[in-house]
Design a protein around this motif. Structure first.
Motif: not given
Ligand SMILES: [Zn+2]
Length: 79
Positions: A18-34
């Motif tokens: 859940x995020x307000x911006x795409x950048x935030x979304x990408x960041x969460x996805x990246x963290x989860x991926x790691x």
């Protein structure tokens, strides 16, 4: 606030971000991926390999990223 799943962001599961911006979304996805990568999750390892293939071509990567951003923008905003 918008919601996207790991799969929608090139990952391998249905975890929601859940995020307000795409950048935030990408960041969460990246963290989860790691995290999944470190846990040795087979599905995410495969997804990550595919992503690394994509990164060899900057054009393909940019296009992929633009498309994910369009996906994000197309999602209705749920407060
Ligand atoms: Zn995932």
């Amino acid at each position: 606030m918008k919601t996207m799943t790991c799969k929608q962001l090139g990952g391998a599961c249905d975890l929601e971000f859940h995020a307000d911006t795409f950048e935030e979304m990408a960041e969460q996805s990246k963290k989860h991926g790691m995290e999944m990568f470190q846990a040795g999750d087979a599905g995410h390892l495969k997804a990550m390999n595919e992503m690394q293939e994509l990164m060899r071509s900057p054009d393909a990567m940019t296009k992929w990223f633009d498309n994910r951003r369009k996906d994000f923008e197309a999602i209705p905003n749920n407060e």
